[in-house]
Design a protein around this motif. Sequence first.
Motif, mmCIF file in Angstrom:
data_model
loop_
_atom_site.group_PDB
_atom_site.id
_atom_site.type_symbol
_atom_site.label_atom_id
_atom_site.label_comp_id
_atom_site.label_asym_id
_atom_site.label_seq_id
_atom_site.Cartn_x
_atom_site.Cartn_y
_atom_site.Cartn_z
ATOM 1 N N VAL A 1 0.847 -1.190 0.000
ATOM 2 C CA VAL A 1 0.000 0.000 0.000
ATOM 3 C C VAL A 1 0.883 1.240 0.000
ATOM 4 O O VAL A 1 1.708 1.413 0.904
ATOM 5 N N CYS A 2 0.728 2.080 -1.009
ATOM 6 C CA CYS A 2 1.534 3.296 -1.144
ATOM 7 C C CYS A 2 3.025 2.917 -1.177
ATOM 8 O O CYS A 2 3.426 2.056 -1.952
ATOM 9 N N THR A 3 3.846 3.498 -0.309
ATOM 10 C CA THR A 3 5.275 3.185 -0.319
ATOM 11 C C THR A 3 5.579 1.832 0.310
ATOM 12 O O THR A 3 6.749 1.427 0.359
ATOM 13 N N GLY A 4 4.567 1.111 0.773
ATOM 14 C CA GLY A 4 4.776 -0.266 1.223
ATOM 15 C C GLY A 4 5.329 -1.127 0.106
ATOM 16 O O GLY A 4 5.930 -2.182 0.341
ATOM 17 N N GLY A 5 5.147 -0.670 -1.142
ATOM 18 C CA GLY A 5 5.712 -1.385 -2.273
ATOM 19 C C GLY A 5 7.229 -1.479 -2.207
ATOM 20 O O GLY A 5 7.827 -2.424 -2.747
ATOM 21 N N PHE A 6 7.880 -0.521 -1.529
ATOM 22 C CA PHE A 6 9.335 -0.571 -1.396
ATOM 23 C C PHE A 6 9.764 -1.764 -0.544
ATOM 24 O O PHE A 6 10.827 -2.344 -0.772
ATOM 25 N N VAL A 7 8.960 -2.124 0.453
ATOM 26 C CA VAL A 7 9.278 -3.299 1.268
ATOM 27 C C VAL A 7 9.184 -4.557 0.407
ATOM 28 O O VAL A 7 10.056 -5.438 0.467
ATOM 29 N N LEU A 8 8.146 -4.627 -0.421
ATOM 30 C CA LEU A 8 8.017 -5.762 -1.323
ATOM 31 C C LEU A 8 9.181 -5.803 -2.307
ATOM 32 O O LEU A 8 9.694 -6.876 -2.636
ATOM 33 N N ALA A 9 9.610 -4.622 -2.758
ATOM 34 C CA ALA A 9 10.744 -4.566 -3.690
ATOM 35 C C ALA A 9 12.028 -5.035 -3.007
ATOM 36 O O ALA A 9 12.801 -5.818 -3.582
ATOM 37 N N GLU A 10 12.274 -4.571 -1.779
ATOM 38 C CA GLU A 10 13.468 -4.992 -1.036
ATOM 39 C C GLU A 10 13.463 -6.501 -0.809
ATOM 40 O O GLU A 10 14.515 -7.149 -0.826
ATOM 41 N N ALA A 11 12.285 -7.054 -0.606
ATOM 42 C CA ALA A 11 12.177 -8.494 -0.350
ATOM 43 C C ALA A 11 12.273 -9.317 -1.632
ATOM 44 O O ALA A 11 12.321 -10.552 -1.572
ATOM 45 N N GLY A 12 12.278 -8.646 -2.787
ATOM 46 C CA GLY A 12 12.401 -9.348 -4.060
ATOM 47 C C GLY A 12 11.080 -9.815 -4.643
ATOM 48 O O GLY A 12 11.070 -10.492 -5.681
ATOM 49 N N LEU A 13 9.961 -9.441 -4.029
ATOM 50 C CA LEU A 13 8.663 -9.931 -4.500
ATOM 51 C C LEU A 13 8.202 -9.254 -5.792
ATOM 52 O O LEU A 13 7.312 -9.768 -6.465
ATOM 53 N N LEU A 14 8.800 -8.103 -6.119
ATOM 54 C CA LEU A 14 8.363 -7.379 -7.315
ATOM 55 C C LEU A 14 9.271 -7.621 -8.515
ATOM 56 O O LEU A 14 9.009 -7.090 -9.600
ATOM 57 N N ALA A 15 10.302 -8.393 -8.337
ATOM 58 C CA ALA A 15 11.249 -8.625 -9.442
ATOM 59 C C ALA A 15 10.532 -9.246 -10.639
ATOM 60 O O ALA A 15 9.813 -10.242 -10.505
ATOM 61 N N TRP B 1 3.463 8.577 -6.618
ATOM 62 C CA TRP B 1 4.163 9.201 -7.755
ATOM 63 C C TRP B 1 5.472 9.875 -7.338
ATOM 64 O O TRP B 1 6.429 9.919 -8.115
ATOM 65 N N ALA B 2 5.535 10.393 -6.095
ATOM 66 C CA ALA B 2 6.733 11.113 -5.665
ATOM 67 C C ALA B 2 7.945 10.192 -5.511
ATOM 68 O O ALA B 2 9.089 10.672 -5.496
ATOM 69 N N PHE B 3 7.706 8.876 -5.399
ATOM 70 C CA PHE B 3 8.809 7.931 -5.199
ATOM 71 C C PHE B 3 8.956 6.937 -6.345
ATOM 72 O O PHE B 3 9.823 6.057 -6.288
ATOM 73 N N ALA B 4 8.139 7.084 -7.374
ATOM 74 C CA ALA B 4 8.185 6.119 -8.472
ATOM 75 C C ALA B 4 9.528 6.136 -9.195
ATOM 76 O O ALA B 4 10.069 5.088 -9.555
ATOM 77 N N HIS B 5 10.081 7.331 -9.402
ATOM 78 C CA HIS B 5 11.380 7.421 -10.094
ATOM 79 C C HIS B 5 12.461 6.694 -9.300
ATOM 80 O O HIS B 5 13.300 5.977 -9.870
ATOM 81 N N GLU B 6 12.440 6.853 -7.979
ATOM 82 C CA GLU B 6 13.451 6.198 -7.152
ATOM 83 C C GLU B 6 13.270 4.686 -7.165
ATOM 84 O O GLU B 6 14.258 3.942 -7.157
ATOM 85 N N MET B 7 12.027 4.210 -7.173
ATOM 86 C CA MET B 7 11.805 2.766 -7.254
ATOM 87 C C MET B 7 12.364 2.220 -8.569
ATOM 88 O O MET B 7 13.020 1.168 -8.588
ATOM 89 N N ARG B 8 12.106 2.931 -9.646
ATOM 90 C CA ARG B 8 12.609 2.497 -10.961
ATOM 91 C C ARG B 8 14.140 2.480 -10.975
ATOM 92 O O ARG B 8 14.759 1.573 -11.538
ATOM 93 N N LYS B 9 14.735 3.477 -10.351
ATOM 94 C CA LYS B 9 16.195 3.595 -10.325
ATOM 95 C C LYS B 9 16.828 2.499 -9.465
ATOM 96 O O LYS B 9 17.827 1.881 -9.845
ATOM 97 N N ARG B 10 16.246 2.247 -8.297
ATOM 98 C CA ARG B 10 16.827 1.265 -7.371
ATOM 99 C C ARG B 10 16.558 -0.172 -7.796
ATOM 100 O O ARG B 10 17.355 -1.066 -7.496
ATOM 101 N N TYR B 11 15.428 -0.388 -8.456
ATOM 102 C CA TYR B 11 15.034 -1.764 -8.795
ATOM 103 C C TYR B 11 14.716 -1.849 -10.297
ATOM 104 O O TYR B 11 13.546 -1.872 -10.697
ATOM 105 N N PRO B 12 15.750 -1.872 -11.120
ATOM 106 C CA PRO B 12 15.521 -1.867 -12.579
ATOM 107 C C PRO B 12 14.811 -3.104 -13.101
ATOM 108 O O PRO B 12 14.337 -3.104 -14.235
ATOM 109 N N ASP B 13 14.716 -4.157 -12.268
ATOM 110 C CA ASP B 13 14.005 -5.361 -12.714
ATOM 111 C C ASP B 13 12.503 -5.272 -12.474
ATOM 112 O O ASP B 13 11.770 -6.215 -12.757
ATOM 113 N N ILE B 14 12.031 -4.134 -11.952
ATOM 114 C CA ILE B 14 10.597 -3.920 -11.755
ATOM 115 C C ILE B 14 10.086 -3.018 -12.870
ATOM 116 O O ILE B 14 10.692 -1.993 -13.193
#
Length: 316
Positions: free
Chosen positions: A103-117, A125-138
Amino acid sequence: MHRIGYLLMDGFQVLSLATQTVFEYANLAAKEPFYSIENFSPAGGLVRSSLGLAVETRPLDAPRLADTWMVIGVNDPLAAPTPEATLDFVRQAGSQARRTVGVCTGGFVLAEAGLLAGRRATTHWAFAHEMRKRYPDIEVEDDRIYLIDGPIWTSAGMTAGLDLALGMVEKDLGADAARSVARKLVMHQRRFGGQSQHSEMLDLAPKSDRIQNALNYARNHLSRSLSVEELAEVVHLSPRQFTRVFTNETGHSPAKAIEGLRLEAARLMIEQSRHSLDVVARETGFRDRRHMREAFLRGFGVPPQAVRRDARGVTG
């Protein structure tokens, strides 16, 4: 009974707890306790939100404690890494639960755990660019209210969590139950997952009055074909110069921006009027009803008929 576990961490965004009301009213619509809800945290006990409100939680004993895990975001997901023990739990829960939700930035926890790979996902929207940058496999889609990719659900920021929760109710209990909940919560405009996080005009945000005037002209004349030549003439530029300046200031080509304005206007007409889809298409500048349908599928992920059906169900 479907068990929903909310995973809360210090500084969680308190608005996310409003989604629990969606499930509460879904139980009323179902006339039985279909959902049960519990709050969890890594250590259990009181957990404070970003506002300071403290919520009592159970410790994370075993992933099977819930059928759906709602991982709740914090105001700044980049401030500190998620503890490894929590990530281990999320990985294990994600492999066993029916759904795992960021939920919202909770997606970053899922990304860190590898669930979004290798999956599609969205976030605030304010953190979408950073998610794309940190996790290019998402495959980050930063202009979506929420996304479903198999058992993984992610939502945009703040109130988008309510739309996601309604989507879950519709999946579990059907469209009538979801509409009933939306009516009770006075959600007069239920948003689909494919809907944009932004108003098209606000999102374009040109830097100069000249380009803003071109956009205002376009919005007031959507029923016209609105060629680059016509828009350029309105602001006294050559077509080539207009295209270059427009793209530099808005980040979009004139054609892409005009389609966005047409989509936004068409959606509002469909939701707020009883005009036929043929009339809506004509008034908003689409070639015909079929052309509008293709644009809706590209932009919102659903056809115009689905938007109208849902709007009538919620407001009717």
